[in-house]
Design an enzyme around this catalytic site. Structure first.
Site, mmCIF file in Angstrom:
data_model
loop_
_atom_site.group_PDB
_atom_site.id
_atom_site.type_symbol
_atom_site.label_atom_id
_atom_site.label_comp_id
_atom_site.label_asym_id
_atom_site.label_seq_id
_atom_site.Cartn_x
_atom_site.Cartn_y
_atom_site.Cartn_z
ATOM 1 N N THR A 101 -45.108 21.841 4.611
ATOM 2 C CA THR A 101 -44.145 22.613 5.042
ATOM 3 C C THR A 101 -43.979 23.882 4.371
ATOM 4 O OG1 THR A 101 -42.525 21.505 3.537
ATOM 5 C CG2 THR A 101 -42.764 20.639 5.500
ATOM 6 N N PRO A 102 -43.389 25.004 4.818
ATOM 7 C CA PRO A 102 -43.219 26.254 4.550
ATOM 8 C C PRO A 102 -42.803 26.077 3.093
ATOM 9 C CG PRO A 102 -42.946 26.364 6.878
ATOM 10 C CD PRO A 102 -42.868 25.091 6.148
ATOM 11 N N GLY A 103 -43.036 27.328 2.474
ATOM 12 C CA GLY A 103 -42.256 27.642 1.112
ATOM 13 C C GLY A 103 -41.508 28.521 0.996
ATOM 14 N N HIS A 104 -41.807 29.810 1.902
ATOM 15 C CA HIS A 104 -41.073 31.069 1.761
ATOM 16 C C HIS A 104 -39.523 30.622 2.392
ATOM 17 C CE1 HIS A 104 -40.021 35.024 2.527
ATOM 18 N NE2 HIS A 104 -41.143 35.570 1.709
ATOM 19 N N LYS A 156 -50.695 23.085 -11.170
ATOM 20 C CA LYS A 156 -51.058 24.264 -11.926
ATOM 21 C C LYS A 156 -50.924 24.137 -13.438
ATOM 22 C CE LYS A 156 -50.510 27.467 -8.480
ATOM 23 N NZ LYS A 156 -50.225 28.964 -7.767
ATOM 24 N N SER A 530 -13.812 43.379 22.686
ATOM 25 C CA SER A 530 -14.739 42.088 22.790
ATOM 26 C C SER A 530 -16.083 42.577 22.696
ATOM 27 C CB SER A 530 -14.494 41.596 24.195
ATOM 28 O OG SER A 530 -14.646 42.267 25.324
#
Length: 622
Positions: A101-104, A156, A530
């Protein structure tokens, strides 16, 4: 947004897990290493990852493991995961479906998609950076999506010389976050996805770590099977043929069913018995969660797409109001009072957030008061629907307890929700029918009711034209009433300001008032700026297209400023009047109004004549 793979509930030999974390924490590399070391990579993928093009190779000649997962060219170019990448692999112990899944932050909506079907979440943390805001955000979404097992993968480690103290510091920082979110279990692992430390093989560089490798943990983690769920089938379509066959097709979203079992059809409440369970391969003796089937009933019952067929002895709840967690996914904020389309199962509804209870402060984990949700915010809110629908709480059934919200104008998905509980007051209210109805009230006045909705910038001439039209109608003996923006704010809406959220609520109240006046048989003239299309569409839907006439009084901003009858533009230009439409708050012109009055070309009398002619064509006046 990539669709999540469908299937049945978790089983002992199948595990669905996601990887998530901040940008460049190594999610795709970790999955690539897992697949590479497990020797489950197709030859063509491996060839692509090891070719000589330096753009697709990691430092030191190591194959670019991330390429094995990042399938989109734009992801390769930007070095971030955008879409949700699903991968299947199996070992001797277990089968797996992985969602990368994306990290950003801007792709939080994709991450929520991946989490919606997962049993375990692998949350990566860069050992150099530690726990970040996105770590907290993803952990919150993971918890909301019902995932109770987390792997804290401190990646890391090779870049910090495999330091044990730093690893323990990160674990200690994350512990209170997990406790606050009620995460059932957290397994912390020190890794180097790039070099393979503790991914499949134990790391000789970290002798101080004596826990399992990532693969061993995933193979052995005990994900409890969901408790026995009652039968649920959301009707996708009705299958008929010339022989008289009539079946109700859909996916089983919980439990099981067999011929002879009693079911209830909601929202009608009619009961019946299963006659057959039909598939392309032949009839089944039982249908279970995850299967797409066609069910026939012994009794003739009127069933439509969006209905739910459920176990008669354990029916779902029915309500038109409930409380839910919301993950907001759109750049435009969520505004209480604004109406959205809702998809709940196969049902399509109109819904609005009636009250935003709180928004989650990602940094502190605390709940704070808010009037709206911004993109990627996580909130808790009460929602009101245009009709009662069947549902289960999300904690009991993810499929029947989750929904998405869609913008009515752009048709974009703007939010995802998880239902917590129904609002009790919703079950205590019923419509009271009266003998004298709208038709009777209009007949005694000798007219057809209508709502004339005047919209345009301040100073465009809306109220002036509306007043002229009402005088002409009054002279014709018509029964009318005018709702004017300034006048209504002296009473009904005096508690509202001029933020976007207050403007939405201002119009919502006026829409309901205009609808009641039209129900009384009146011709209602509504003169409001409106500014938002969504609220004008709400007015059209609530009143009914046959009785609604949108009139765009189109005057240039320069001309409105020149007129400036109330001195408002002058105040707005000097900063004394913030959130003023046309200056620092947007006005969205109607794309297809019934009448487009360009006041540079039309006098008040000419505009009035055009409006009256439209009323004659509609049969509202003669």
């Amino acid at each position: 947004m990539a669709p999540a793979p469908t299937g049945g509930p978790a089983s002992a030999d199948m595990l669905r897990f996601i990887t998530c974390g901040s940008v460049d924490d190594g999610k795709s590399t970790l999955i690539g290493r897992l697949l590479f070391d497990a020797k489950v990579i197709p030859d063509d993928h491996l060839t692509a990852a090891t070719r000589n093009d330096h753009a697709y190779r990691a430092p030191g000649g190591i194959p670019d493991l991330a390429l094995l997962v990042d399938g989109l060219q734009v992801e390769r170019e930007q070095g971030i995961t955008i879409d949700v990448g699903y991968r299947f692999f199996a070992t001797a112990r277990r089968r797996f479906i992985i969602a990368d899944t994306p990290g950003h932050e801007q792709y939080t909506r994709n991450m929520a998609t991946g989490a919606s079907t997962a049993d375990v979440a692998v949350i990566l943390v860069d050992a150099r950076k530690g726990v970040l805001r996105q770590t907290r955000r993803h952990s919150a979404i993971v918890a909301l999506m019902g995932i109770r097992h987390v792997v804290l993968a401190v990646n890391k480690m090779d870049l910090i010389d495999y330091g044990e103290a730093r690893f323990e510091e990160i674990v200690a920082t994350y512990k209170p976050i997990a406790e606050q979110l009620s995460v059932q279990s957290v397994a912390a692992l020190p890794l180097s996805a790039l070099l393979g430390d503790n991914v499949i093989q134990p790391s000789i560089a970290m002798p101080w770590y004596r826990g399992p490798t990532l693969l061993h943990h995933l193979e052995t983690v005990s994900v409890e099977l969901p408790k026995t769920q009652p039968f649920r089938l959301a009707v996708q379509c009705i299958n008929r043929d010339a022989s008289g066959f009539r079946g109700y097709a859909g996916t089983v979203l919980g439990g099981g069913i067999g011929p002879g079992d009693e079911v209830v059809v909601l929202p009608s409440g009619m009961r019946g018995h299963v006659e057959r369970i039909v598939t392309w391969e032949g009839d089944l003796a039982q249908a279970v969660a995850g299967q797409a089937v066609t069910v026939t009933l012994a009794e003739p019952i009127d069933i439509a797409r969006g209905d739910m067929i459920a176990a008669a002895d354990q029916p779902p709840q029915m309500t038109d109001q409930f409380a839910a967690h919301l993950v907001w996914m759109d750049e435009a904020p969520m505004l209480p009072g604004r109406h959205y389309l809702m998809h709940l199962g196969t049902a399509k509804l109109t819904a609005m957030v009636s009250e935003l209870k709180h928004v989650l402060d990602i940094d502190s984990g605390q709940h704070k008061a808010a009037k709206q949700l911004a993109m990627n915010d996580i909130g808790f809110a009460n929602l009101s629907l245009d009709r009662a629908v069947p549902f289960d709480a999300y904690a009991e059934n993810r499929e029947t307890g989750s929904f998405i919200l869609i913008d009515r104008v752009s048709n974009a998905t703007v939010g995802a929700g998880m239902i917590r509980f129904p609002l009790r007051r919703a079950t205590n209210l019923t419509w009271q029918d009266f003998t004298v109805d709208k038709r009777a009230r209009a007949a005694i006045k000798g007219q057809q009711p209508a709502v004339l909705w005047f919209t345009g910038l301040s100073g465009a001439g809306k109220s002036t034209i509306a007043d002229s039209v009402e005088r002409r109608l009054h002279a014709l003996g018509r029964h009318t009433y005018t709702l004017d923006g300034d006048n209504v704010r002296h009473g009904l809406n005096r508690d509202l300001g001029f933020t976007d959220a207050d403007r939405v609520e201002n119009i919502r109240r006026v829409v309901e008032t205009a609808r009641l006046f039209a129900d009384a048989g009146l011709i209602v003239l509504v003169s409001f700026i409106s500014p938002f299309r969504a609220e004008r569409q709400l007015a059209r839907d609530r009143v009914g297209a046959e009785e609604f006439i949108e009139i765009f009084v189109d005057t240039t901003l320069a001309e409105c400023e020149r007129r400036d009858p109330k001195g408002l533009y002058r105040k707005a230009r000097t900063g004394q009047l913030p959130n003023f439409t046309g200056i620092d708050s947007a006005y969205e012109p109607p794309p297809r109004p019934e009448l487009h009055l360009r006041t540079a070309n039309h006098s008040v009398e000419q505009a009035t004549d055009l409006i009256l002619e439209t009323l004659r064509q509609r049969g509202i006046i003669d």
